[in-house]
Design a protein around this motif. Sequence first.
Motif, PDB file in Angstrom:
ATOM      1  N   MET A   1     -17.991   5.341  11.949  1.00 23.58           N
ATOM      2  CA  MET A   1     -17.148   4.321  11.297  1.00 23.58           C
ATOM      3  C   MET A   1     -17.053   4.645   9.807  1.00 23.58           C
ATOM      4  SD  MET A   1     -17.548   0.171  11.365  1.00 23.58           S
ATOM      5  CE  MET A   1     -19.107   0.084  10.518  1.00 23.58           C
ATOM      6  N   SER A   2     -15.822   4.826   9.322  1.00 22.28           N
ATOM      7  CA  SER A   2     -15.646   5.144   7.908  1.00 22.28           C
ATOM      8  C   SER A   2     -15.739   3.861   7.080  1.00 22.28           C
ATOM      9  CB  SER A   2     -14.297   5.808   7.686  1.00 22.28           C
ATOM     10  OG  SER A   2     -13.265   4.927   8.083  1.00 22.28           O
ATOM     11  N   THR A   3     -16.334   4.001   5.899  1.00 19.99           N
ATOM     12  CA  THR A   3     -16.458   2.839   5.019  1.00 19.99           C
ATOM     13  C   THR A   3     -15.155   2.643   4.264  1.00 19.99           C
ATOM     14  OG1 THR A   3     -18.780   3.350   4.724  1.00 19.99           O
ATOM     15  CG2 THR A   3     -17.797   1.850   3.134  1.00 19.99           C
ATOM     16  N   PRO A   4     -14.578   1.445   4.322  1.00 17.68           N
ATOM     17  CA  PRO A   4     -13.320   1.231   3.609  1.00 17.68           C
ATOM     18  C   PRO A   4     -13.520   1.244   2.098  1.00 17.68           C
ATOM     19  CG  PRO A   4     -14.068  -0.804   4.650  1.00 17.68           C
ATOM     20  CD  PRO A   4     -15.013   0.259   5.070  1.00 17.68           C
ATOM     21  N   THR A   5     -12.524   1.732   1.396  1.00 15.15           N
ATOM     22  CA  THR A   5     -12.556   1.661  -0.066  1.00 15.15           C
ATOM     23  C   THR A   5     -12.262   0.219  -0.462  1.00 15.15           C
ATOM     24  OG1 THR A   5     -10.205   2.076  -0.214  1.00 15.15           O
ATOM     25  CG2 THR A   5     -11.644   4.017  -0.225  1.00 15.15           C
ATOM     26  N   PRO A   6     -12.525  -0.145  -1.714  1.00  9.45           N
ATOM     27  CA  PRO A   6     -12.201  -1.521  -2.138  1.00  9.45           C
ATOM     28  C   PRO A   6     -10.735  -1.888  -1.887  1.00  9.45           C
ATOM     29  CG  PRO A   6     -13.642  -0.507  -3.739  1.00  9.45           C
ATOM     30  CD  PRO A   6     -13.309   0.567  -2.745  1.00  9.45           C
ATOM     31  N   SER A   7      -9.829  -0.925  -2.102  1.00 11.46           N
ATOM     32  CA  SER A   7      -8.407  -1.257  -1.886  1.00 11.46           C
ATOM     33  C   SER A   7      -8.096  -1.416  -0.401  1.00 11.46           C
ATOM     34  CB  SER A   7      -7.507  -0.204  -2.534  1.00 11.46           C
ATOM     35  OG  SER A   7      -7.737   1.046  -1.940  1.00 11.46           O
ATOM     36  N   THR A   8      -8.730  -0.593   0.441  1.00  8.12           N
ATOM     37  CA  THR A   8      -8.529  -0.742   1.888  1.00  8.12           C
ATOM     38  C   THR A   8      -9.091  -2.078   2.361  1.00  8.12           C
ATOM     39  OG1 THR A   8      -8.882   1.632   2.065  1.00  8.12           O
ATOM     40  CG2 THR A   8      -8.850   0.407   4.115  1.00  8.12           C
ATOM     41  N   ALA A   9     -10.263  -2.425   1.839  1.00  9.17           N
ATOM     42  CA  ALA A   9     -10.871  -3.713   2.212  1.00  9.17           C
ATOM     43  C   ALA A   9      -9.978  -4.867   1.775  1.00  9.17           C
ATOM     44  CB  ALA A   9     -12.255  -3.835   1.577  1.00  9.17           C
ATOM     45  N   ALA A  10      -9.406  -4.749   0.578  1.00  6.41           N
ATOM     46  CA  ALA A  10      -8.513  -5.813   0.092  1.00  6.41           C
ATOM     47  C   ALA A  10      -7.269  -5.918   0.982  1.00  6.41           C
ATOM     48  CB  ALA A  10      -8.117  -5.529  -1.353  1.00  6.41           C
ATOM     49  N   ALA A  11      -6.775  -4.754   1.426  1.00  9.48           N
ATOM     50  CA  ALA A  11      -5.589  -4.753   2.299  1.00  9.48           C
ATOM     51  C   ALA A  11      -5.916  -5.419   3.641  1.00  9.48           C
ATOM     52  CB  ALA A  11      -5.098  -3.329   2.518  1.00  9.48           C
ATOM     53  N   LEU A  12      -7.112  -5.150   4.165  1.00  9.15           N
ATOM     54  CA  LEU A  12      -7.533  -5.779   5.428  1.00  9.15           C
ATOM     55  C   LEU A  12      -7.657  -7.296   5.260  1.00  9.15           C
ATOM     56  CD1 LEU A  12     -10.161  -3.160   6.641  1.00  9.15           C
ATOM     57  CD2 LEU A  12      -8.049  -3.779   7.837  1.00  9.15           C
ATOM     58  N   LEU A  13      -8.208  -7.713   4.134  1.00 10.46           N
ATOM     59  CA  LEU A  13      -8.343  -9.154   3.874  1.00 10.46           C
ATOM     60  C   LEU A  13      -6.967  -9.804   3.753  1.00 10.46           C
ATOM     61  CD1 LEU A  13     -11.306  -9.079   1.337  1.00 10.46           C
ATOM     62  CD2 LEU A  13     -11.370  -9.954   3.684  1.00 10.46           C
ATOM     63  N   ALA A  14      -6.037  -9.081   3.146  1.00  9.33           N
ATOM     64  CA  ALA A  14      -4.672  -9.606   3.034  1.00  9.33           C
ATOM     65  C   ALA A  14      -4.041  -9.736   4.413  1.00  9.33           C
ATOM     66  CB  ALA A  14      -3.835  -8.693   2.147  1.00  9.33           C
ATOM     67  N   ARG A  15      -4.346  -8.776   5.284  1.00  7.79           N
ATOM     68  CA  ARG A  15      -3.809  -8.841   6.650  1.00  7.79           C
ATOM     69  C   ARG A  15      -4.387 -10.058   7.392  1.00  7.79           C
ATOM     70  NH1 ARG A  15      -4.852  -3.814  10.411  1.00  7.79           N
ATOM     71  NH2 ARG A  15      -4.152  -2.701   8.573  1.00  7.79           N
ATOM     72  N   ALA A  16      -5.663 -10.315   7.175  1.00 10.48           N
ATOM     73  CA  ALA A  16      -6.290 -11.488   7.801  1.00 10.48           C
ATOM     74  C   ALA A  16      -5.650 -12.780   7.277  1.00 10.48           C
ATOM     75  CB  ALA A  16      -7.787 -11.489   7.536  1.00 10.48           C
ATOM     76  N   ALA A  17      -5.351 -12.796   5.976  1.00  6.13           N
ATOM     77  CA  ALA A  17      -4.708 -13.989   5.393  1.00  6.13           C
ATOM     78  C   ALA A  17      -3.307 -14.174   5.974  1.00  6.13           C
ATOM     79  CB  ALA A  17      -4.649 -13.851   3.874  1.00  6.13           C
ATOM     80  N   ASP A  18      -2.597 -13.072   6.197  1.00  8.37           N
ATOM     81  CA  ASP A  18      -1.266 -13.146   6.806  1.00  8.37           C
ATOM     82  C   ASP A  18      -1.353 -13.712   8.223  1.00  8.37           C
ATOM     83  OD1 ASP A  18      -0.080 -12.132   4.573  1.00  8.37           O
ATOM     84  OD2 ASP A  18       0.152 -10.091   5.343  1.00  8.37           O
ATOM     85  N   ALA A  19      -2.352 -13.242   8.977  1.00  6.21           N
ATOM     86  CA  ALA A  19      -2.528 -13.733  10.354  1.00  6.21           C
ATOM     87  C   ALA A  19      -2.820 -15.223  10.343  1.00  6.21           C
ATOM     88  CB  ALA A  19      -3.664 -12.967  11.038  1.00  6.21           C
ATOM     89  N   ASP A  20      -3.637 -15.647   9.398  1.00  6.65           N
ATOM     90  CA  ASP A  20      -3.975 -17.070   9.271  1.00  6.65           C
ATOM     91  C   ASP A  20      -2.714 -17.885   8.966  1.00  6.65           C
ATOM     92  OD1 ASP A  20      -6.312 -19.077   8.862  1.00  6.65           O
ATOM     93  OD2 ASP A  20      -4.992 -19.382   7.146  1.00  6.65           O
ATOM     94  N   ALA A  21      -1.906 -17.376   8.041  1.00 12.26           N
ATOM     95  CA  ALA A  21      -0.669 -18.089   7.670  1.00 12.26           C
ATOM     96  C   ALA A  21       0.295 -18.165   8.852  1.00 12.26           C
ATOM     97  CB  ALA A  21      -0.011 -17.379   6.490  1.00 12.26           C
TER      98      ALA A  21
END
Lengths: 110, 143
Positions: free
Chosen positions: B1-21
């Motif tokens: 499992m590759s460790t996400p960079t801070p920007s990748t992690a932020a993008a994943l969190l944004a995707r989760a927020a989109d799913a929530d919305a």
Amino acid sequence: MSDPSGEHPRHGLDEAIHAPVRFSVMATLAAAEEAEFGFVRDGVQVSDSLLSKTVSALEKAGYVEVRKGYVGKRPRTWLRLSNRGRAAFAAHVAALRTIADGALPPVSAE
Amino acid sequence: MSTPTPSTAAALLARAADADARVRRDAGSQPAGFLAVLGCASAGLFLAQPVADGDRGVLAAAVVFGAAVLGAVLVLVIGRRSTRYGFSRRFGLAMGAWAAVFAVGLAVGTTAPGLAHRAAFWVPLALLVAVPGLVGAWRELPR
């Protein structure tokens, strides 16, 4: 926000959730009490077969529960996170948040 | 499992927020519509009691009430593709409060002597019976 244990936040990531499609499915289900298969498929933008495989993997991990039912004569499949899945996703998101904040523990010179 | 960079992690969190919305947008309208119809139809039924002209008027009001609620139930059951997290608890609370006010109000109003056509009893009760449904609808509204 740094981890008081000094452990790299990647250790908080869950391998069963980490893949992009799995993460998107979990994120959708985390916001929902229950979601219909087609709703998740449309949101994650994957084919029926890929979603089925993903759901099977998450179900095997104990993170997703599947309920089959009918609306009139139409069969419908409903998906939801188990309590374990909800806790795992929350921990995964917390780890991602720590990484995104850039608050990683200092690298020791060895 | 590759460790996400801070920007990748932020993008994943944004995707989760989109799913929530997306779930919030999709999941709220049918339950909100059902609860609003239930509240308004119940208030209408109670308001009809003092003005109804005999049993036929009361029966007509009951038929309108039943048809409105049945229609809202069908829309709720058939159109629903997702429910927001915590929906069952909120929906149960709203339905429980509505059922309690509706049942007690109807029982008292139709059995206690002199209340059947008294507006001073039915009008406040109509407002009261609408509250659980309308509050529940407001809480479920897509945001």
